[in-house]
Design an enzyme around this catalytic site. Sequence first.
Site, PDB file in Angstrom:
ATOM      1  CG  ASP A 190      -1.729   1.158   1.463  1.00 27.25           C
ATOM      2  OD1 ASP A 190      -2.333   1.672   0.364  1.00 27.25           O
ATOM      3  OD2 ASP A 190      -1.662   1.691   2.546  1.00 27.25           O
ATOM      4  CG  ASP A 207      -4.207  -1.505   3.007  1.00 28.77           C
ATOM      5  OD1 ASP A 207      -4.469  -1.646   1.766  1.00 28.77           O
ATOM      6  OD2 ASP A 207      -3.624  -0.708   3.519  1.00 28.77           O
ATOM      7  CG  ASP A 230      -1.552   1.788   7.134  1.00 23.20           C
ATOM      8  OD1 ASP A 230      -1.776   1.658   5.931  1.00 23.20           O
ATOM      9  OD2 ASP A 230      -1.382   2.918   7.847  1.00 23.20           O
TER      10      ASP A 230
END
Length: 645
Positions: free
Chosen positions: A325, A521, A517
């Site tokens: 990410d 996600d 995080d």
Amino acid sequence: MKLFLRYPLVAGTVLALLAVAVLLMSGQPAIAQLAASGYALAVAAYLSVGMVRRLRSGHWGIDILAVTAIVSTVLVGEFIASMIIVLMLAGGTALEDYAAGRAKGELSALLERVPQTAHRERTGTAGNGTATNAVPNGTGDNGAHEDVAATDVRVGDILLVKPGEVVPLDGVLLSDAGTFDESSLTGESLPVERSAGEGMMSGSVNGEAAVRMRVTAVMEDSQYSRIVALVKEASESRAPMVRLADRYAIPFTAFAYALGAIAWIVSGSPTRFAEVLVVATPCPLLIAAPVAFLGGMSQAAKSGIIVKYAGVLEQLGKVRTAAFDKTGTLTYGRPSLVAVVTADSMDQDELLRLAGSAEQYSSHVLAASVMEAATSRDLRFETASEALEHATHGVRAVFDGREVVVGKPSFVAEYAPGVAETELQSGQLAIYVGVAGVYVGALVMSDPLRAEARRTLAELSSLGVTETVMLTGDALATARHIAAEVGLTDVRAECLPADKVEAVKSLNLRPVMMVGDGVNDAPVLAVADVGIAMGARGSTAAGESADVVIILDDLSKAAQAVRIGQRTVRVAMQSIWIGIVLSVGLMVAAAAGYVPAIAGALSQELVDLATILNALRALSPGRHAAPPKGQAEPSTSAITRTVLR
């Protein structure tokens, strides 16, 4: 006595050996042989029950060799050897338990430090709860505090943490300063200094001065409780390498039987067959792998990496693709002020002060960054007589009759005509400001790349991770800018959570490791071969979906997790092969008639010891790869408090 009660088979075998020894010294060898043979066959029958159950479930294990070795030595009259084999098997269980207990040391250390009580400030003694004066040294509080169960503390309560005590819950420091030992959580060996307003992590140990704190999370939501829950889950897992060791069962067993049969035929003595099987007992294979994996999990926990399942280490050791990410993972997720652009004669500091004054009434993620930038310049905020946040658009506040609007250009233009969009570089964004109906300028913000990001990607490449991908919901231009800076091989931008899931499923080079995080996600962390959550600042959903949780705000721990996985698998396989090679060497020697049954049984204990000691090497970090030239190792002392978003 406790040792014998814990391991009854060991105790029974020792007593049986003593009884046999007494009978032999009393001149009654026939009775001694009968007693030893009967006991050994009883143990073999006991082991056979478990063996048959595993065979029915389709699980072929090498424990069949142990049973065969016991029976064959009894049949050829080597009753002392049969007793030694039984003792070896029982002792192997005890050795495994001891080694596993040592390997679990770092994991269980966390469980032993769970705070049970808290010193809560009595109602009416805390004032408004915003004072930052330090509590004097010493533990006396003149009855101003009451001891309560940590589970009864609520958000907003004021606690006193005495010198040397464990911080019971997550919170914010109210005292001027404090020093805390976070080594059991982060691996940071030096005490960490905190100042008023900074976060305190539950599970850390207070220094020499008592401090006051305001609780920000109840017990079940505090960082330490989340870590403990993960550790409990991790400590109860079973390593798949035990099954991998069992894969050697068929060829190893077939070889042992074939070699024993050849020795019997060539020598003409059935004793030779028993002697071969004595040194073919499978204890090294059964013990080495789980001990190595427990050691790897312990080493990871010591480094601030919680591996939920032992099997994850094997997957980490084989990772070939890493997906990331962007916000909060490759970047800090905390946009910082780059420039203040003014559109009229207003001073830059005044523009920033008014923007910060308005943003204190906003819950938007960028509001905190604006306020932090203003505070860093020692600018004082005003108190609004009226304030209203327009979700996702901006905030409007009134100070002494003067209207201040902060937010997107279209929102600000409704109250202050003439808004001119600021020219931005890739990776930047702007927050626009209007005052008293006039557009006065903009704040240019940027979410900087993590200092350790480039080094992490370089280290993953050196560990055999050949494909690196960014999966982000940001615009393509911003994503490409970050990808170019960090050196990623692929970029997938403007992704919804479902798009990230499909992207990971479509990656061909596997296993795939995903690092993220945020709440968005969580789905992709669950479907990746290995999901890694940046738990220090990440969401609860991400931590629960992931296989690995990094409790530090340090991306380089993702590469360290891969390195630990590779080392653990390497040590486990080395231990398995040490057991196989030594056992085969003894089998060949026994087939040639150089290793009598009793000597073979004793020598097998040395093989057990060698494999266990080698497996315990997984407790150590090994030789770490040095950071690429010009890039320093980041400090692990800057640990941020968990923020549930």
